[in-house]
Enzyme design. Sequence first.
Site, short mmCIF file in Angstrom:
data_model
loop_
_atom_site.label_atom_id
_atom_site.label_comp_id
_atom_site.label_asym_id
_atom_site.label_seq_id
_atom_site.Cartn_x
_atom_site.Cartn_y
_atom_site.Cartn_z
N GLU B 131 31.81 42.01 33.73
CA GLU B 131 32.44 41.97 35.25
C GLU B 131 33.84 42.47 35.13
O GLU B 131 34.38 42.88 36.20
CB GLU B 131 32.47 40.46 35.75
CG GLU B 131 33.25 39.46 34.60
CD GLU B 131 33.34 38.12 35.24
OE1 GLU B 131 32.61 37.11 35.12
OE2 GLU B 131 34.37 37.75 35.83
N SER B 185 36.32 31.87 41.60
CA SER B 185 36.17 30.55 41.23
C SER B 185 37.11 29.88 40.21
O SER B 185 37.61 29.07 40.52
CB SER B 185 34.71 30.08 40.72
OG SER B 185 33.58 30.99 41.47
N SER B 188 40.73 35.19 35.78
CA SER B 188 41.26 35.89 34.76
C SER B 188 42.38 36.80 34.85
O SER B 188 42.59 37.19 36.09
CB SER B 188 39.88 36.91 34.73
OG SER B 188 39.08 36.23 33.90
N ARG B 200 41.68 41.31 28.23
CA ARG B 200 41.81 40.00 28.92
C ARG B 200 42.94 39.08 28.28
O ARG B 200 42.58 38.61 27.29
CB ARG B 200 40.58 39.43 28.98
CG ARG B 200 40.59 37.97 29.77
CD ARG B 200 39.23 37.26 29.72
NE ARG B 200 39.05 36.31 30.62
CZ ARG B 200 39.58 35.00 30.43
NH1 ARG B 200 39.89 34.63 29.03
NH2 ARG B 200 39.51 33.78 31.44
#
Lengths: 370, 363
Positions: B131, B185, B188, B200
Site C-alpha cells: 500500500e 483508518s 502512516s 515509513r
Amino acid sequence: MKIKDAKKPSFPWFGMDIGGTLVKLVYFEPIDISAEEEQEEVESLKSIRKYLTSNVAYGSTGIRDTHLELKNHTLLGRRGNLHFIRFPTHDLPTFIQMGHDKNFSTLHTVLCATGGGAYKFEQEFRTIGNLQLHKKDELDCLVKGLLYIDSPSFNGQAECYYYENAMEPEKCRKMPYNLEDPYPLLVVNIGSGVSILAVYSKDNYKRVSGTSLGGGTFLGLCSLLTGCDSFEEALEMASKGDSTRADKLVKDIYGGHYERFDLPGWAVASSFGNMIHKEKRDAVSKEDLARATLVTITNNIGWIAKMCAVSEKIDRVVFVGNFLRVNTLSMKLLSDALKYWSHGQQKALFLEHEGYFGAVGALLGLLDVD
Amino acid sequence: MSAFPWFGMDIGGTLVKLVYFEPKDITAEEEQEEVENLKSIRKYLTSNVAYGSTGIRDVHLELKDLTLCGRKGNLHFIRFPTQDMSAFIQMGRDKHFSSLHTTLCATGGGAYKFEPDFREMADLQLLKLDELDCLIKGVLYIDSVKFNGHSECYYFENPTDPVQCQKKPYNLENPYPLLLVNIGSGVSILAVYSKDNYKRVTGTSLGGGTFLGLCCLLTGCSTFEEALEMATRGESTTVDKLVRDIYGGDYERFGLPGWAVASSFGNMMCKEKRESICKEDLARATLVTITNNIGSITRMCALNENIDRVVFVGNFLRINTLSMKLLAYAMDYWSKGQLKALFLEHEGYFGSVGALLELLNPT
C-alpha cells in the site's frame, strides 16, 4: 551543607503543586521538637500539625497517602516525617477557606506553590486567605523533586523501579532500579496533560515536547463513554474490559501481519476503529470502552515518548504523574510498548511517589526564600 | 499491454478505493471485437454515479482526456465501504469478470485479507501490491499529469482567518524530500527522498477510524458526513481543558499560549460540565483532538527527518476543510513558520492509482 548557620524558614513547611485536576501537598512534620520549642509553639501551628497527622482523610475528598510517608527524614537540619496529601483542584476554594479559618496567615510562613494553579489562584489566596504564594515553575519543581526523592531512598527501599516481563501475568515482576547515575534522563509527566523533559544534569533540562492527550483525556472520555464518576471507577472498569472489541487491529485489515513494515497482527491499526460499525457498537461493553480508552491514551503517550527518546538519544524514560497512580495496567503497557518498539533499546522506569515531585520541589523551594 | 478493463483497487480498513480507466479512443474494429461483459462493465460504471446503496463515483475528481499507456480516456474514482466487499465480489462473479482474463491489481490490507474470497467466490486472482509503494507512485503520477489543467497540490493561506483564508496552488515539481502523512483508518508517515527511495518513519493508531468511531459512540451519529456536520457546529473549548483553565492565562515559561489545549476532553471529568455541553461540542472536540495529535506527531517527525514540507492525504480529509485548516495552522504556528502543510485534491485515491500503474508498467 551547613544548615545550622543558615536562617531556617519558620514552620509549617509545605510544598504545594496546584495542577489541572489535583492539588498535591507535601507537609513536613517535625519530630525533633525540643521542650522549649514546644512551649513557644503557637496554637494554630500545633492544631495544623495535629489535624494533618492524626487524619488520613480531610473533608470529603482530601486524602493522605500514608504508604508514601517518608519517615525519619532529615530536611534542612530538622528531623521529621514527610507526608503526602492530595485533593481535587475543584475543592481548592474550600482549602483556602480553611487556611483563612485557621488563621494560617498569622504564622507568617511562606507558602511555596507550583503548578498552573499557583498563578490562577494566587489572587484568591491573597484576598480570601491573606496568604502570599511564592510561585515556582512546575517543571523546575518536578526535576528538583524527582532528583531529591530518589536520593534518600524510600524508607530504605528503592524509589525507582521497572517491570520485567510486563505482559506475562505469571512472570511479571516489579524490580528495583538504581538511579544513582540518572543523566541523561527523559522524564514523561502524565497529569491532566503531558510534558516531556530531557534532563542532562541537575541544573540543565529542557521541555522537549508534550501532548494534550493525558490523564484528563482518559478520565474525561471514560466518564462520557461509561458514565463512571471517578478515576478509580474508570480503572476498575478498564481492568475488566477487552479493548480489541473496540479497536481495529492490523489483522482486522490485513487478515494477519503487515509484514513489509513489521507491524504484527495484534497491533492496533485504528483505535476505536471498530466502533464505526453499528453491530460492533451494540456488542461492546462499558468495560471494553474503558479499556480501549486506557490503551489508546497510554499507547499514544508511549509512542510519543519513544520518538522523543530516539531524537534526544536517551534510552531511559521515567514516567511520573498521577495518571499512573494505582494504574499498573498503564505502567505495564508503557513498559511493554517501549521495549517492543525500540527493540529492547529503551527502558521504562517508574517512581513510587508518582505525582508528588512538583510539590516536593516546591517544598525545597523554601531553601531559596530570603 | 494489459487487456481491458484497467482497474486499480485499494482495499483499506474502512473504504475500498477503485480507479477505473474508461478508454475513449476505441476504434470501430475494437468495438466489434469487444466482449459483451466488458462493454456492460464500462457502461455500468460510467453511466452511474452511485452503485448499490453505498458505492459512489467522485465525478468532480474525474481526470478527463488522460493518456495512459498509449491509450486516451477518462480516469474515474469510485469508493465504497470495505464492509460491502462481499457484495462487490459477488457482482464480479455475476458479471463473469474472471472470463475477461484481466489481472486485478489490488493494494491495501484487504488485498491480503480478501484474496481467498476473490479466488473462491469470483475465480479472480489478485496481484497484491504494497500500500505504501502504491501510495507514493500514485501521488507522484497524479501530480505530474495535473488535474484537468489545474494544480493537484494546494495549501491554505491565513488558515484561521475565516475571511482571509485562501486555497492556493502549490508547485510540487521538486518534491524531494517530502513527508507524506496518510490519514486513513489509521495513520502512516513516510519520508520520501526520491521516487524509488522512501521509508515509513512511523504511524499512529489515532486516525480517521478513531474520529468516526468515537463520534458514533459519543453523539449517536452513524456516518462520517454526519460527524463532520456536527463538528462544524460545535465548540471544543468547553469540552477541552485549556492552558488558561489551569494557569489563568498563558504558560509563558514554555511558550504555551492560554488558548492551547492542555488536556483534551479534560473538562469532561466534571459532571456539571458534562451536562452543559452538546453533541456538536463533543464531535468538534473529537475532531480537534485527533487532528492536533496527528499534527503534533507529524511535527516531531519533520523535525527528526529534517524535512520542511508535509503532504497530508487520505480520506479523513475528504470534505474535511476543518481538519485541513487546523493542520495548516498548527504546522505553521508551532514550527514558527518553518513547516508547510500541503494537500492534494485526490486525497485518498493514490493507493489505487499506484495499483493501476503497476498493472500498466509492472516493476
